[in-house]
Design a protein around this motif. Structure first.
Motif, short mmCIF file in Angstrom:
data_model
loop_
_atom_site.label_atom_id
_atom_site.label_comp_id
_atom_site.label_asym_id
_atom_site.label_seq_id
_atom_site.Cartn_x
_atom_site.Cartn_y
_atom_site.Cartn_z
N ALA A 1 0.83 -1.21 0.00
CA ALA A 1 0.00 0.00 0.00
C ALA A 1 0.87 1.26 0.00
O ALA A 1 0.60 2.21 -0.74
CB ALA A 1 -0.94 0.00 1.21
N LYS A 2 1.90 1.27 0.83
CA LYS A 2 2.75 2.46 0.92
C LYS A 2 3.57 2.67 -0.35
O LYS A 2 3.84 3.81 -0.74
CB LYS A 2 3.68 2.35 2.13
N ALA A 3 3.98 1.56 -0.97
CA ALA A 3 4.78 1.66 -2.19
C ALA A 3 3.93 1.82 -3.44
O ALA A 3 4.47 2.08 -4.52
CB ALA A 3 5.68 0.43 -2.33
N GLY A 4 2.62 1.66 -3.31
CA GLY A 4 1.73 1.82 -4.46
C GLY A 4 1.85 0.72 -5.48
O GLY A 4 1.78 0.96 -6.69
N VAL A 5 2.05 -0.52 -5.00
CA VAL A 5 2.19 -1.67 -5.90
C VAL A 5 1.19 -2.73 -5.49
O VAL A 5 0.59 -2.67 -4.41
CB VAL A 5 3.62 -2.25 -5.87
N ALA A 6 1.02 -3.73 -6.37
CA ALA A 6 0.04 -4.78 -6.10
C ALA A 6 0.66 -6.15 -5.99
O ALA A 6 -0.05 -7.13 -5.72
CB ALA A 6 -1.03 -4.79 -7.20
N SER A 7 1.97 -6.26 -6.21
CA SER A 7 2.61 -7.58 -6.19
C SER A 7 4.06 -7.45 -5.76
O SER A 7 4.65 -6.37 -5.78
CB SER A 7 2.54 -8.24 -7.57
N ARG A 8 4.64 -8.58 -5.42
CA ARG A 8 6.06 -8.60 -5.05
C ARG A 8 6.93 -8.20 -6.25
O ARG A 8 7.94 -7.51 -6.09
CB ARG A 8 6.46 -9.99 -4.56
#
Length: 351
Positions: free
Chosen positions: A330-337
């Motif tokens: 959430a903090k990095a604005g991504v949805a996957s590793r």
């Protein structure tokens, strides 16, 4: 009422998607009426070391700025930015540290007093383990020293400014990258003015230029790296041997200074290279606002660990690891590793 409105305004700076310069200018409008200063010098900093990397001031003449850089690295130990940071507070007044004897400070004797100012209030802008900037607020000599409530307000304001500046350093969601870059080499004379350039130095100096024009002829970060090298050449303790600085596109560079053997007195070479993933990753993780535990989880993911590995290595329950992962994403604005690894390995480059 004015102080509360200023605090609310400072909170808003962190969510406004501003540049570092815009944060500083917005903060100036909010803080000047409350703190009662007549001049301010804003600085960005290497978040890992706290070394100053740029300067912005609309109030001060920056002719002779090389003297300010020299004093910052060499001369004073009274209310310096590193000393304030080590003290556990975010703001300190020179009058309080010197018990009213401002002349005990070399910085006051050589710079502040001759410019017509009295007390100086300094603040460091820390957030999530990094020092993202700092500032010096000066007031006219006839206005008296800063009061306790002004120091306390500056301490509170510094916390919000740390978060606002941290947000400025989050890498873009996607980028084309700049390709491979060779080292940029700059030779500086004793006053930290450039004597020779090689490689892509001229173009890089333009991208890293200070918001305010100074007498140096190179960005502040290069002058600080040079002074650090001069300290090392004198055999003095210099634990912070490199300077990290980010350009306007979100890419980090590492500056190393070295005194020239056989060169002129005080000549230094500063080599700037794009930061390696090892240099940049901790800065990106801190910029995202990750907690220390979340950073540990993210770094293990980058190394290829799965949830079970992270759980074992950090002595966590698997569901706790998953909770940390959700927060990191959430903090990095991504949805996957995969997206997370791309963001912190490539600094915003596409996966």
């Amino acid at each position: 009422m004015a102080a509360q409105q200023a605090v609310e305004g400072l909170r808003g700076l962190a969510a406004a998607g501003l540049t570092v310069e815009e944060v500083f200018r917005g903060a100036d409008e909010l803080l000047r009426p409350v703190l009662g200063y007549d001049a301010v010098c804003w600085h960005s900093a290497d978040p890992a070391t706290g070394l100053v990397t740029s300067v912005l001031s609309d109030d001060l003449s920056l002719v002779g700025f090389e003297d300010a850089v020299r004093l910052e690295v060499w001369a004073d130990n009274l209310a310096t930015f590193p000393a304030i940071r080590r003290s556990g507070v975010r703001a300190e007044a020179l009058s309080r540290v010197t018990k009213g004897r401002l002349g005990d400070s070399a910085r006051f004797r050589e710079l502040i007093g001759p410019a017509g100012f009295g007390d100086e209030l300094r603040a460091v802008f820390d957030a999530h383990g990094g020092m993202w900037g700092c500032a010096a607020f000066m007031r006219a000599a006839d206005r008296g020293p800063y009061l306790a409530q002004q120091r306390e307000f500056a301490d509170l304001a510094a916390r919000h400014l740390g978060n606002a500046l941290r947000a400025c350093h989050v890498p873009p969601a996607a980028g084309e990258g700049r390709g491979e870059e060779g080292p940029a080499v700059v030779v500086l004379g004793p006053a930290n003015r450039p004597l020779a350039l090689s490689g892509p130095a001229e173009e890089l100096l333009g991208r890293l230029a200070d918001p305010s024009r100074t007498s140096l002829g190179v960005p502040t970060a290069f002058a600080v790296a040079a002074e650090q090298a001069r300290r090392a050449a004198r055999g003095l303790a210099t634990p912070r041997s490199k300077v990290r600085v980010q350009d306007g596109g979100g890419r980090w560079y590492v500056l190393h200074g070295a005194a020239l053997e056989g060169g002129g007195d005080g000549e230094v070479t500063v080599v700037a290279t794009p930061a390696t993933p090892a240099d940049a990753m901790p800065l990106y993780l801190s910029a995202y606002g990750l907690t220390a535990r979340e950073q540990e989880v993210a770094l293990l993911l980058v190394r290829g660990c799965d949830t079970r590995d992270v759980s074992r290595l950090l002595a966590m329950k698997p569901y706790t690891v998953q909770d940390h992962l959700k927060s990191v994403f959430a903090k990095a604005g991504v949805a996957s590793r995969r997206e997370l690894v791309a963001r912190i390995m490539l600094g915003g480059g596409a996966a």
